[in-house]
Design a protein around this motif. Structure first.
Motif, mmCIF file in Angstrom:
data_model
loop_
_atom_site.group_PDB
_atom_site.id
_atom_site.type_symbol
_atom_site.label_atom_id
_atom_site.label_comp_id
_atom_site.label_asym_id
_atom_site.label_seq_id
_atom_site.Cartn_x
_atom_site.Cartn_y
_atom_site.Cartn_z
ATOM 1 N N ARG A 1 7.890 3.672 81.530
ATOM 2 C CA ARG A 1 8.441 2.870 82.630
ATOM 3 C C ARG A 1 9.887 2.475 82.312
ATOM 4 N N ILE A 2 10.756 2.588 83.320
ATOM 5 C CA ILE A 2 12.164 2.209 83.173
ATOM 6 C C ILE A 2 12.528 1.204 84.250
ATOM 7 N N VAL B 1 13.766 1.111 89.524
ATOM 8 C CA VAL B 1 12.463 0.801 88.931
ATOM 9 C C VAL B 1 11.602 2.055 89.025
ATOM 10 N N THR B 2 10.965 2.432 87.916
ATOM 11 C CA THR B 2 10.018 3.542 87.928
ATOM 12 C C THR B 2 8.603 2.993 87.720
ATOM 13 N N ASP B 3 7.607 3.868 87.896
ATOM 14 C CA ASP B 3 6.242 3.467 87.576
ATOM 15 C C ASP B 3 5.955 3.763 86.105
ATOM 16 N N GLU B 4 4.692 3.617 85.700
ATOM 17 C CA GLU B 4 4.341 3.781 84.288
ATOM 18 C C GLU B 4 4.450 5.229 83.803
ATOM 19 N N ASN B 5 4.610 6.185 84.733
ATOM 20 C CA ASN B 5 4.792 7.584 84.360
ATOM 21 C C ASN B 5 6.255 8.017 84.401
ATOM 22 N N GLY B 6 7.146 7.093 84.697
ATOM 23 C CA GLY B 6 8.569 7.408 84.793
ATOM 24 C C GLY B 6 8.989 7.960 86.139
ATOM 25 N N VAL B 7 8.095 7.907 87.129
ATOM 26 C CA VAL B 7 8.401 8.367 88.487
ATOM 27 C C VAL B 7 9.129 7.256 89.239
ATOM 28 N N PRO C 1 14.156 12.815 84.620
ATOM 29 C CA PRO C 1 13.359 14.026 84.386
ATOM 30 C C PRO C 1 13.299 14.432 82.915
ATOM 31 N N ILE C 2 14.365 14.175 82.159
ATOM 32 C CA ILE C 2 14.346 14.538 80.739
ATOM 33 C C ILE C 2 13.218 13.806 80.017
ATOM 34 N N ARG C 3 13.056 12.519 80.284
ATOM 35 C CA ARG C 3 12.001 11.742 79.635
ATOM 36 C C ARG C 3 10.613 12.118 80.158
ATOM 37 N N ARG C 4 10.482 12.339 81.462
ATOM 38 C CA ARG C 4 9.160 12.679 82.010
ATOM 39 C C ARG C 4 8.653 14.016 81.489
ATOM 40 N N HIS C 5 9.573 14.966 81.288
ATOM 41 C CA HIS C 5 9.177 16.298 80.820
ATOM 42 C C HIS C 5 9.357 16.469 79.305
ATOM 43 N N ASP C 6 9.710 15.381 78.601
ATOM 44 C CA ASP C 6 9.916 15.416 77.147
ATOM 45 C C ASP C 6 10.903 16.508 76.738
ATOM 46 N N LEU C 7 11.947 16.683 77.524
ATOM 47 C CA LEU C 7 12.929 17.727 77.226
ATOM 48 C C LEU C 7 13.727 17.426 75.960
ATOM 49 N N GLN C 8 13.772 16.174 75.549
ATOM 50 C CA GLN C 8 14.485 15.829 74.313
ATOM 51 C C GLN C 8 13.787 16.419 73.095
#
Length: 199
Positions: free
Chosen positions: A40-41, A65-71, A129-136
Motif C-alpha cells: 500500500r502507498i 492512495v493505493t489499496d493493499e495490492n498497490g492498485v 507498476p514496478i512495485r506491483r510486478h516486482d520489477l526491481q
C-alpha cells in the motif's frame, strides 16, 4: 528534526520518506512524501517547473492512495499556470471502473483494465507498476495499461507502458519516450535517463 519510524522488529524504517527528483536539462523538480504499508502507498507530492521548450511554467500538486495490492484507488491533482488553476480527481472502484471529475466533466471508463496511473514529467508514478510486478528484482517483461495524465491541461487517456529487464536497469517504453530507469530496493526511481535523477 524527525525521528525515523520503527518497524515491527524495532529497527529504524526509512518510511515515511521524502523523495526528490531534479529534471535533466530543464528547470523542473518533483518532491513527494511517501508512506508505505506492505504494498500500500499513500503519497503527497508537488512538481514545480519554469517555462521551457517542453512546457509552460507550472506548479502541480497531487495526492495518491493505493489499496493493499498497490492498485491505485484515488488520485487528485491540482495544476496552476499563469492562466489559472485546474483540478481533477480519479477514483477506481473494486470492479475496475474509473471515475474522473474535473468539475465540469465526468467520465466513466475501464481504461483498458488499467490498475495504475502514469503522470507526465513524474518519475514517482513509475514505482506503482514496478512495485506491483516486482520489477526491481528482475521480473519478466510486462505491458502495463495505465490512465495517462497530462499535467498541463489535466487531460486523461488510455495508454500502455512496457517495462522490460535490461543490463542497465529497467527499460521503459511510454507514450512520450523510450528510456531506462534504475530503482532502489523498494522500487522507487533513482534515475530516469533523460527525465530526472533523485537527489
Amino acid at each position: 528534526m524527525s525521528t525515523p519510524a520503527s518497524d515491527a522488529t524495532g529497527s529504524a524504517s526509512p518510511w515515511p520518506a521524502l523523495l526528490t527528483w531534479r529534471a535533466v536539462d530543464v528547470p523542473r523538480m518533483e518532491s513527494v512524501r511517501v508512506q508505505l504499508s506492505g504494498r500500500r502507498i499513500k503519497a503527497s507530492g508537488r512538481i514545480v517547473a519554469a517555462e521551457c521548450t517542453d512546457h509552460p511554467a507550472f506548479s502541480a500538486s497531487y495526492d495518491l492512495v493505493t489499496d493493499e495490492n498497490g492498485v491505485t484507488r484515488r488520485l487528485s491533482v491540482r495544476t496552476t499556470l499563469a492562466a489559472g488553476e485546474r483540478h481533477m480527481s480519479l477514483t477506481r472502484s473494486e470492479e475496475g471502473i474509473w471515475m474522473s471529475d474535473n468539475g465540469s466533466n465526468h467520465q466513466r471508463s475501464t481504461f483498458g483494465g488499467a490498475l495504475d496511473v502514469d503522470v507526465v514529467f513524474s518519475p514517482f508514478f513509475n514505482a506503482l507498476p514496478i512495485r506491483r510486478h516486482d520489477l526491481q528484482t528482475g521480473a519478466d517483461d510486462v505491458e502495463v495499461p495505465v490512465v495517462y495524465v497530462n499535467l498541463i491541461d489535466l487531460s486523461i487517456g488510455e495508454a500502455t507502458v512496457v517495462y522490460s529487464s535490461a543490463s542497465d536497469g529497467i527499460h521503459v517504453l511510454s507514450p512520450r519516450s523510450s528510456s531506462s530507469v534504475t530503482v532502489d530496493e523498494d522500487g522507487f526511481v533513482l534515475e530516469y535517463r533523460g527525465l530526472a535523477s533523485r537527489i
